[in-house]
Design a protein around this motif. Structure first.
Motif, short mmCIF file in Angstrom:
data_model
loop_
_atom_site.label_atom_id
_atom_site.label_comp_id
_atom_site.label_asym_id
_atom_site.label_seq_id
_atom_site.Cartn_x
_atom_site.Cartn_y
_atom_site.Cartn_z
N ASP A 162 0.84 -1.20 0.00
CA ASP A 162 0.00 0.00 0.00
C ASP A 162 0.87 1.25 0.00
OD1 ASP A 162 0.94 0.33 2.59
OD2 ASP A 162 -0.84 -0.54 3.50
N ALA A 163 0.22 2.42 0.09
CA ALA A 163 0.94 3.69 -0.02
C ALA A 163 2.02 3.84 1.05
CB ALA A 163 -0.04 4.85 0.06
N LEU B 264 5.01 6.71 -5.27
CA LEU B 264 3.85 7.20 -4.52
C LEU B 264 2.84 7.87 -5.46
CD1 LEU B 264 2.62 7.37 -1.74
CD2 LEU B 264 3.80 9.55 -1.40
N GLU B 265 3.34 8.64 -6.40
CA GLU B 265 2.46 9.29 -7.38
C GLU B 265 1.73 8.23 -8.23
OE1 GLU B 265 4.74 12.00 -9.69
OE2 GLU B 265 5.10 13.38 -8.03
N GLU B 266 2.45 7.20 -8.63
CA GLU B 266 1.84 6.13 -9.43
C GLU B 266 0.74 5.43 -8.63
OE1 GLU B 266 5.13 3.67 -10.42
OE2 GLU B 266 5.69 4.82 -12.21
N TYR B 267 1.02 5.19 -7.35
CA TYR B 267 0.04 4.51 -6.49
C TYR B 267 -1.22 5.36 -6.35
CZ TYR B 267 -2.17 2.48 -2.40
OH TYR B 267 -3.09 1.92 -1.54
N ILE B 268 -1.05 6.65 -6.10
CA ILE B 268 -2.20 7.54 -5.94
C ILE B 268 -3.03 7.58 -7.21
CG2 ILE B 268 -2.89 9.96 -5.60
CD1 ILE B 268 -0.42 10.21 -3.73
N ALA B 269 -2.37 7.67 -8.36
CA ALA B 269 -3.08 7.68 -9.64
C ALA B 269 -3.83 6.38 -9.86
CB ALA B 269 -2.09 7.91 -10.78
N GLN B 270 -3.21 5.28 -9.48
CA GLN B 270 -3.83 3.97 -9.63
C GLN B 270 -5.09 3.86 -8.76
OE1 GLN B 270 -1.99 0.62 -7.61
NE2 GLN B 270 -2.14 -0.60 -9.48
N GLN B 271 -4.98 4.32 -7.51
CA GLN B 271 -6.12 4.25 -6.60
C GLN B 271 -7.25 5.15 -7.07
OE1 GLN B 271 -6.28 1.95 -4.03
NE2 GLN B 271 -4.45 1.35 -5.16
N PHE B 272 -6.90 6.32 -7.62
CA PHE B 272 -7.91 7.23 -8.14
C PHE B 272 -8.66 6.58 -9.29
CE2 PHE B 272 -9.32 10.61 -11.01
CZ PHE B 272 -10.07 11.38 -10.13
N THR C 19 -11.03 3.88 -7.97
CA THR C 19 -12.21 4.50 -7.37
C THR C 19 -13.17 4.99 -8.46
OG1 THR C 19 -10.91 5.23 -5.46
CG2 THR C 19 -13.02 6.33 -5.82
#
Length: 284
Positions: free
Chosen positions: A165-166, A199-207, A210
């Protein structure tokens, strides 16, 4: 659930409530609820007892009542019910963290290593990662940077598999700090950049996930709505319709669908407004 004698359901709900209290950092409230559950449900299942002992340990741990926390954690790992459960590895790591916090690094490393062995045996990659990172942090606190980096890199290998996770991406930052203290600023910068990129890739992926889930839910509700309309046309005289009515059910689904669409639109408008304010106030 109480009125219908569904004790198992009540236990589950109260267990979830305990988790919420811990998330809210209401540790005393969590302890009081755990005590209440033990009084009112003396025949609680063994697996639930294990879960409550772990939560009790977490509450005491965060209140810096380490002796009581250790007592709760040791109840978990000494209970055969926890064998094969991830909570066993979690408690081993929590015990190690208390030892480390109280200056007993040797015993801390022993518990962390035990957790790694256990996680490998049961394929708990998430907690295997935690074990590697915790060992790396302990060695770094002992000024043993070579050993520290060895375990940080093992943790990073797991992160690269993509099932973390993040919070996991913090290990890149930790590795960067070790390289910086060694004077290897070029490598330190490399890992600091990797931390930001991952971290940026993870956030984009989660967005994206969603966003896709919202689209899926709206489409699913739309499909179910038309299914209900079809059922309404074909089955006018069933007993189920007489009691509540397919038409009534269809209207309920339609209202839910419309509410979701309205909420989604309202969220987009709100975000646009907030972004406009940020742009207006930004110096960049």
């Amino acid at each position: 659930a109480l009125e219908n004698g569904l004790n198992s359901q009540v236990e589950s709900l109260l267990n979830n409530k305990t988790h919420e209290l811990l998330e809210e950092e209401n540790y005393q409230g969590a302890l009081e609820l755990i005590d209440s559950m033990r009084v009112h449900f003396p025949n609680i299942s063994k697996s639930r007892q294990v879960a409550l002992n772990n939560k009790e340990g977490v509450a005491y741990h965060n209140l810096d009542q380490f002796d009581k926390a250790l007592e709760s954690y040791f109840k978990v790992i000494s209970d055969s019910t926890s064998s094969g459960m991830d909570v066993y590895a979690i408690c081993l790591q929590n015990i190690g963290s208390i030892y480390r916090k109280t200056g007993n690094n040797s015993d801390a490393l022993d518990k962390y290593r035990s957790s790694i062995t256990y996680c490998k045996a049961h394929d708990f990659s998430r907690w295997l990662f935690e074990g590697y990172q915790l060992i790396g942090e302990t060695f770094e606190a002992m000024n043993m940077s070579d050993s520290s980096l060895f375990y940080f890199h093992k943790a990073i290998e797991l992160v690269e598999n993509g099932d973390q996770d993040a919070v996991s991406y913090e290990v890149y930052h930790l590795a960067s700090q070790v390289y910086s203290r060694r004077g290897d600023y070029k490598t330190a910068l490399k890992y600091k950049e990797l931390y930001s990129i991952r971290l940026e890739e993870y956030i984009a992926q989660q967005f994206k996930i969603t966003e896709d889930e919202q689209k899926y839910n709206i489409q699913l509700l739309t499909d179910r709505y038309f299914d209900l309309l079809a059922a309404d046309k074909d089955q006018k005289n069933t007993e189920r319709m007489a009691k509540f009515g397919i038409s009534g059910t269809a209207l309920v689904f339609l209202s839910i669908l419309l509410a979701m669409l309205y909420k989604q639109r309202r969220t987009r408008v709100s975000l646009a407004r907030e972004l406009s304010l940020i742009e207006a106030e930004s110096d960049v």
